[in-house]
Design an enzyme around this catalytic site. Structure first.
Site, PDB file in Angstrom:
ATOM      1  N   LYS A 148       0.663  -1.191   0.098  1.00  0.00           N
ATOM      2  CA  LYS A 148      -0.133  -0.017   0.062  1.00  0.00           C
ATOM      3  C   LYS A 148       0.912   1.171  -0.213  1.00  0.00           C
ATOM      4  CE  LYS A 148       1.100   0.980   4.362  1.00  0.00           C
ATOM      5  NZ  LYS A 148       1.515   2.341   4.879  1.00  0.00           N
TER       6      LYS A 148
ATOM      7  N   ASP B 169      -2.269  -1.719   9.760  1.00  0.00           N
ATOM      8  CA  ASP B 169      -2.271  -1.966   7.892  1.00  0.00           C
ATOM      9  C   ASP B 169      -2.703  -3.168   7.853  1.00  0.00           C
ATOM     10  OD1 ASP B 169      -0.991   0.805   7.714  1.00  0.00           O
ATOM     11  OD2 ASP B 169       0.722  -0.181   7.647  1.00  0.00           O
TER      12      ASP B 169
END
Length: 313
Positions: free
Chosen positions: A18, A146
């Site tokens: 990401k 995350d």
């Protein structure tokens, strides 16, 4: 829990890295953590995890990158994720994980979290657990902010510690050029540096509750990289640059080479440059490669992409 007829079954799951398109960090809380508001986007660089039933919990790690710093013991997030699913399902045996890494280690792109997300999905699949995506996100949340996003993928707003997710609409494709570093940065060290810098005398306004910038969200909904370029930001960038001053040179090089915008991804040291389109990103990557970024890899990726998904079972 008894699993019949699956002793030799091997499940392959892929999960994305990401970037943080926008990252707003609040003040340090009494527990030492920070509330944040992050706009995440999953991009096309991946971790691959294979899971199979075993007598014990174990792991092997290979990669297209240097994996010498990846732990192979119980501190590894993927092993911890596998244990959480097994415990939830009442599985008393073990699981072996094979991981092939493509996301830079300690690069601010959530590679370890992607491993954990892939392990959650893979172990659920190999054990026939039937847990939902939301249940897997909830299992992953204690492992790190995350992890739930790596399960979800796409584009999302993360608040609280970053793990309270709300999907965000992003039309079309956004092209990014990543400049990685062979030497990672410690996320806790970057947050400590942020706190140190914020204690210095200044006249900045008080920080309120972190929130996602509506200009960022509008640009994503419109599929407009030009509008997005004017709004990307990362509160951790100043701290990352303070610890790794040569990041300034990388940021300048990308802007000179035609990037619409550049920012440190997460806690760094990976730098993400936004390009106007796929062709512009190819040209930007070539220009940066020609400039000889020592100790760096240059990757053209795009987003948003799907979260952790079964490739084969």
């Amino acid at each position: 829990m008894t699993i019949a007829g699956t002793a030799g079954r091997r499940v392959h799951v892929r999960a994305p890295g990401k970037i943080n398109i926008a990252f707003d960090v609040g003040d340090v809380q009494p527990d030492g953590y920070h509330d944040v508001a992050s706009v995440y986007q999953a991009v096309s660089v991946y971790e691959d995890v294979w899971a199979r039933i075993s007598d014990e919990f174990s792991i092997t790690v290979t990669g297209d990158i240097d994996v010498s710093g990846v732990p192979l013991d119980e501190s590894n997030l993927a092993i911890r994720a596998a244990r959480r699913v097994a415990e939830r399902l009442g599985w008393r045996g073990g699981i072996h994980l094979d991981i092939h890494k493509g996301v830079p280690v300690a690069g601010g792109m959530g590679g370890g979290s992607a491993d954990a997300a892939a392990a959650l999905v893979a172990v659920n699949e190999v054990l026939g657990g039937g847990l939902t995506t939301l249940e897997l996100q909830e299992l992953g949340a204690p492992l790190g902010a995350d992890v739930p996003f790596a399960v979800l993928g796409g584009t999302a707003i993360g608040t609280g510690r970053g793990d309270e997710l709300a999907p965000a609409l992003a039309r079309g494709r956004f092209d990014w050029v990543l400049v990685t570093s062979a030497e990672g940065l410690s996320t806790p060290a970057v947050y400590r540096e942020l706190d140190r810098l914020r204690e210095l005398p200044d006249i900045a306004p008080e920080r309120g509750v972190p929130s996602a910038d509506p200009i960022v969200l509008h640009a994503l909904r419109a599929g407009d990289p030009m509008a997005l370029a004017g709004a990307v930001r990362n509160d951790l960038q100043e701290a990352a640059v303070s610890l790794r001053p040569r990041l300034v040179d990388t940021l300048r090089a990308g802007r000179r080479a035609g990037a619409l915008a550049g920012l440190v991804s997460g806690s760094g040291p990976t730098v993400a440059f936004l390009a106007a389109d796929e062709r512009a990103a190819d040209e930007l990557a070539a220009d940066l490669a020609a400039s000889g970024r020592a100790g760096s890899d240059i990757l053209h990726v795009h987003g948003p992409v799907a979260g952790a998904r079964v490739v084969s079972a």
